[in-house]
Scaffold this motif. Sequence first.
Motif, PDB file in Angstrom:
ATOM      1  N   ARG A 161       7.330   8.154 -16.863  1.00  0.00           N
ATOM      2  CA  ARG A 161       7.907   8.538 -15.568  1.00  0.00           C
ATOM      3  C   ARG A 161       7.936   7.386 -14.564  1.00  0.00           C
ATOM      4  NH1 ARG A 161       4.741  13.354 -16.422  1.00  0.00           N
ATOM      5  NH2 ARG A 161       3.021  12.293 -15.373  1.00  0.00           N
ATOM      6  N   LEU A 162       7.222   6.308 -14.869  1.00  0.00           N
ATOM      7  CA  LEU A 162       7.079   5.245 -13.866  1.00  0.00           C
ATOM      8  C   LEU A 162       7.318   3.884 -14.495  1.00  0.00           C
ATOM      9  CD1 LEU A 162       6.156   4.454 -10.960  1.00  0.00           C
ATOM     10  CD2 LEU A 162       3.801   4.505 -11.793  1.00  0.00           C
ATOM     11  N   ASP A 163       8.219   3.107 -13.873  1.00  0.00           N
ATOM     12  CA  ASP A 163       8.371   1.715 -14.317  1.00  0.00           C
ATOM     13  C   ASP A 163       8.582   0.809 -13.107  1.00  0.00           C
ATOM     14  OD1 ASP A 163      11.016   2.120 -13.598  1.00  0.00           O
ATOM     15  OD2 ASP A 163      11.720   2.374 -15.656  1.00  0.00           O
ATOM     16  N   PHE A 164       8.556  -0.486 -13.362  1.00  0.00           N
ATOM     17  CA  PHE A 164       8.653  -1.464 -12.268  1.00  0.00           C
ATOM     18  C   PHE A 164       9.642  -2.551 -12.645  1.00  0.00           C
ATOM     19  CE2 PHE A 164       4.574   0.571 -11.828  1.00  0.00           C
ATOM     20  CZ  PHE A 164       4.542   0.856 -10.474  1.00  0.00           C
ATOM     21  N   THR A 165      10.378  -3.027 -11.659  1.00  0.00           N
ATOM     22  CA  THR A 165      11.346  -4.097 -11.897  1.00  0.00           C
ATOM     23  C   THR A 165      11.513  -4.932 -10.628  1.00  0.00           C
ATOM     24  OG1 THR A 165      13.666  -4.562 -12.424  1.00  0.00           O
ATOM     25  CG2 THR A 165      13.260  -2.521 -11.280  1.00  0.00           C
ATOM     26  N   ALA A 166      11.971  -6.178 -10.822  1.00  0.00           N
ATOM     27  CA  ALA A 166      12.283  -7.011  -9.652  1.00  0.00           C
ATOM     28  C   ALA A 166      13.782  -6.959  -9.354  1.00  0.00           C
ATOM     29  CB  ALA A 166      11.831  -8.447  -9.913  1.00  0.00           C
ATOM     30  N   ASP A 167      14.545  -6.224 -10.186  1.00  0.00           N
ATOM     31  CA  ASP A 167      15.995  -6.145 -10.001  1.00  0.00           C
ATOM     32  C   ASP A 167      16.335  -4.988  -9.050  1.00  0.00           C
ATOM     33  OD1 ASP A 167      18.720  -5.948 -10.178  1.00  0.00           O
ATOM     34  OD2 ASP A 167      18.797  -6.259 -12.355  1.00  0.00           O
ATOM     35  N   ILE A 168      16.333  -5.288  -7.767  1.00  0.00           N
ATOM     36  CA  ILE A 168      16.491  -4.236  -6.755  1.00  0.00           C
ATOM     37  C   ILE A 168      17.868  -3.570  -6.868  1.00  0.00           C
ATOM     38  CG2 ILE A 168      16.480  -3.729  -4.280  1.00  0.00           C
ATOM     39  CD1 ILE A 168      14.406  -5.765  -3.864  1.00  0.00           C
TER      40      ILE A 168
ATOM     41  N   TYR B 150       0.821  -1.211   0.000  1.00  0.00           N
ATOM     42  CA  TYR B 150       0.000   0.000   0.000  1.00  0.00           C
ATOM     43  C   TYR B 150       0.852   1.256   0.000  1.00  0.00           C
ATOM     44  CZ  TYR B 150      -4.526  -2.173   0.625  1.00  0.00           C
ATOM     45  OH  TYR B 150      -5.678  -2.863   0.412  1.00  0.00           O
ATOM     46  N   VAL B 151       1.772   1.327   0.970  1.00  0.00           N
ATOM     47  CA  VAL B 151       2.548   2.555   1.132  1.00  0.00           C
ATOM     48  C   VAL B 151       3.496   2.750  -0.049  1.00  0.00           C
ATOM     49  CG1 VAL B 151       4.289   3.700   2.569  1.00  0.00           C
ATOM     50  CG2 VAL B 151       2.352   2.551   3.640  1.00  0.00           C
ATOM     51  N   GLY B 152       4.246   1.695  -0.410  1.00  0.00           N
ATOM     52  CA  GLY B 152       5.236   1.808  -1.479  1.00  0.00           C
ATOM     53  C   GLY B 152       4.608   2.151  -2.812  1.00  0.00           C
ATOM     54  N   LEU B 153       3.524   1.478  -3.143  1.00  0.00           N
ATOM     55  CA  LEU B 153       2.918   1.703  -4.456  1.00  0.00           C
ATOM     56  C   LEU B 153       2.321   3.105  -4.557  1.00  0.00           C
ATOM     57  CD1 LEU B 153       2.327   0.610  -7.206  1.00  0.00           C
ATOM     58  CD2 LEU B 153       0.223  -0.394  -6.339  1.00  0.00           C
ATOM     59  N   VAL B 154       1.607   3.512  -3.514  1.00  0.00           N
ATOM     60  CA  VAL B 154       1.009   4.855  -3.540  1.00  0.00           C
ATOM     61  C   VAL B 154       2.118   5.910  -3.600  1.00  0.00           C
ATOM     62  CG1 VAL B 154      -0.377   6.506  -2.220  1.00  0.00           C
ATOM     63  CG2 VAL B 154      -1.102   4.121  -2.384  1.00  0.00           C
ATOM     64  N   THR B 155       3.203   5.699  -2.863  1.00  0.00           N
ATOM     65  CA  THR B 155       4.327   6.638  -2.880  1.00  0.00           C
ATOM     66  C   THR B 155       4.935   6.709  -4.284  1.00  0.00           C
ATOM     67  OG1 THR B 155       4.785   6.122  -0.571  1.00  0.00           O
ATOM     68  CG2 THR B 155       6.551   7.194  -1.788  1.00  0.00           C
ATOM     69  N   ALA B 156       5.150   5.540  -4.892  1.00  0.00           N
ATOM     70  CA  ALA B 156       5.756   5.503  -6.226  1.00  0.00           C
ATOM     71  C   ALA B 156       4.871   6.230  -7.241  1.00  0.00           C
ATOM     72  CB  ALA B 156       5.988   4.055  -6.658  1.00  0.00           C
ATOM     73  N   VAL B 157       3.597   5.899  -7.225  1.00  0.00           N
ATOM     74  CA  VAL B 157       2.662   6.492  -8.193  1.00  0.00           C
ATOM     75  C   VAL B 157       2.533   8.004  -7.937  1.00  0.00           C
ATOM     76  CG1 VAL B 157       0.244   6.490  -8.950  1.00  0.00           C
ATOM     77  CG2 VAL B 157       1.408   4.335  -8.531  1.00  0.00           C
ATOM     78  N   GLY B 158       2.422   8.375  -6.660  1.00  0.00           N
ATOM     79  CA  GLY B 158       2.254   9.791  -6.295  1.00  0.00           C
ATOM     80  C   GLY B 158       3.483  10.615  -6.670  1.00  0.00           C
ATOM     81  N   LEU B 159       4.677  10.097  -6.380  1.00  0.00           N
ATOM     82  CA  LEU B 159       5.894  10.861  -6.703  1.00  0.00           C
ATOM     83  C   LEU B 159       6.072  10.978  -8.217  1.00  0.00           C
ATOM     84  CD1 LEU B 159       8.359   9.476  -3.982  1.00  0.00           C
ATOM     85  CD2 LEU B 159       7.424  11.797  -4.110  1.00  0.00           C
ATOM     86  N   ALA B 160       5.686   9.946  -8.960  1.00  0.00           N
ATOM     87  CA  ALA B 160       5.754  10.034 -10.425  1.00  0.00           C
ATOM     88  C   ALA B 160       4.790  11.122 -10.904  1.00  0.00           C
ATOM     89  CB  ALA B 160       5.410   8.683 -11.051  1.00  0.00           C
ATOM     90  N   ASP B 161       3.629  11.202 -10.270  1.00  0.00           N
ATOM     91  CA  ASP B 161       2.651  12.214 -10.667  1.00  0.00           C
ATOM     92  C   ASP B 161       3.133  13.632 -10.333  1.00  0.00           C
ATOM     93  OD1 ASP B 161       0.133  11.825 -12.052  1.00  0.00           O
ATOM     94  OD2 ASP B 161      -0.734  13.081 -10.465  1.00  0.00           O
ATOM     95  N   PHE B 162       4.042  13.741  -9.360  1.00  0.00           N
ATOM     96  CA  PHE B 162       4.666  15.047  -9.068  1.00  0.00           C
ATOM     97  C   PHE B 162       5.649  15.445 -10.180  1.00  0.00           C
ATOM     98  CE2 PHE B 162       4.443  15.020  -4.090  1.00  0.00           C
ATOM     99  CZ  PHE B 162       3.100  15.331  -4.158  1.00  0.00           C
ATOM    100  N   GLY B 163       5.965  14.478 -11.084  1.00  0.00           N
ATOM    101  CA  GLY B 163       6.869  14.790 -12.196  1.00  0.00           C
ATOM    102  C   GLY B 163       8.241  14.150 -12.085  1.00  0.00           C
ATOM    103  N   HIS B 164       8.461  13.340 -11.031  1.00  0.00           N
ATOM    104  CA  HIS B 164       9.762  12.684 -10.872  1.00  0.00           C
ATOM    105  C   HIS B 164       9.811  11.391 -11.681  1.00  0.00           C
ATOM    106  CE1 HIS B 164      10.309  15.616  -7.766  1.00  0.00           C
ATOM    107  NE2 HIS B 164       9.346  15.108  -7.007  1.00  0.00           N
ATOM    108  N   LYS B 165      11.035  10.924 -11.905  1.00  0.00           N
ATOM    109  CA  LYS B 165      11.207   9.626 -12.581  1.00  0.00           C
ATOM    110  C   LYS B 165      11.284   8.572 -11.484  1.00  0.00           C
ATOM    111  CE  LYS B 165      12.704   6.908 -16.042  1.00  0.00           C
ATOM    112  NZ  LYS B 165      11.806   5.837 -15.694  1.00  0.00           N
TER     113      LYS B 165
END
Length: 435
Positions: free
Chosen positions: A64-71, A11-26
């Motif tokens: 602006r937003l992508d996902f990977t399993a390669d930490i 919940y926290v990580g995904l919302v943070t990722a999506v929200g920060l991307a919407d602020f214009g960050h990569k």
Amino acid sequence: MTHITVIGTGYVGLVTAVGLADFGHKVTGVDLDTSKISVLQKGKSPIYEKGIEECLQRNIKAGRLDFTADIADAVSRADVVFIAVGTPPRPDGSADLSQLESSMDCIADNARNNTIAVIKSTVPVGTNRRMQERIFKHNPAAKIELVSNPEFLREGRAMQDFFHPDRIVIGTDSQEARDVLEKLYSPLNLISVPFVWCNMETAELIKYASNAFLAAKVTFINQMSNLAEVVGADIHAVARAMGMDGRISSKFLHPGPGYGGSCFPKDTRALAAIGDAHGVNMSLIKTVIEANEQQKMRVLDQLKAMLGSLTDKNIAVLGLAFKSETDDIREAPSLTVVRELLRASARVTVHDPAAMDNFCKVIPNLTAASSSYMALENADALLILTDWNEYRSLDLRIIAEKMRGRVILDTRNVLNKSLIKEYNFIYRGSGYRLD
Ligand code: UGA
């Protein structure tokens, strides 16, 4: 452009990722769970959260937003790494920090110098500083500043909370980290969101103190509600008048079957354990924890009092999620109540608009109804545990037709009471008597 990596897509990580991307960050979201990552890469949200999927797809499309399993790779490319991994409770109530520790080791091994690591996960006071030390022990050459930035998102309203927070709390000793975080969150200045700058320990305690206070507030109104029923007072009027006092505020004064979820139960227990570890008396919060358990069991006592015995009774349980607008059943009162009903040899039919699959995975072999009215067929008693809006509009005439009994226990006070008498229901809500 600041490149952000978010470890953990709960919940926290995904919302943070999506929200920060919407602020214009990569932003790159990472998770060890590859099945979750492939769902996210397709623009689908693995969590049930209003507005998230649309925002997710928009930001993926904008590049602006992508996902990977390669930490390791994602960490090596980041200017700022947010850590939003789980800190589940161990059997003694203390927080299990193993996911956080392995994230730190990965950051120590792979992050560039001057990367800022921001811990969003709720962690015991002192953890951020210990994690800072852990990074240096693991890789003495690493130059990484740690920041505590606790999260106050509510499930079901997480996107709204991300874009309109009451406050942002940032605990750090580093001026450089402060400058970067200030820039990262600068879109919030447009709506004058207040920032609290403090040390790490203060930020950590703010999170626990806030959740524990809210849990205590809910428990307080639950006990007042129990008392109101007996003395003939109306808890709605009590809560309303209390809430008019600006020092109290009207929020979190709705009585119910006890609080649940992934935060209040875990965080209150962790706070009690932190107090014990430091030899500080946390009796108030321990009482809250105990009173909340009693509140869940009280539902069973009330049903028994209304039905006589639970054995072989058909009970329709409406509402399984720990609150409305979520499919989450973690520590939901429904788990305790349904288990106890089954133990008492009642026959249980359940319904929830969103949480049914999750619930039936945990308690299988239940009759799951495809609609709320279907759940009521031949029921001796109707029990409402979650305040879903769709239950507010249930028609008592149809309820009376479907049920074979007349007992209704509405722990969230959602039903329209006007026809209760006309259909001879034996009705109980929370915190008042129907005269
Ligand atoms: C809670 C906090 O509200 C968030 O600020 C925090 O970020 C989050 O925990 C977390 O630490 O991650 P959440 O667990 O999503 O958020 O749920 P709440 O809306 O706070 O509700 C918690 C429980 O209290 C639910 O079971 C709800 O039904 C119950 N509740 C709440 C009541 O019974 N009565 C009320 O008046 C309010």
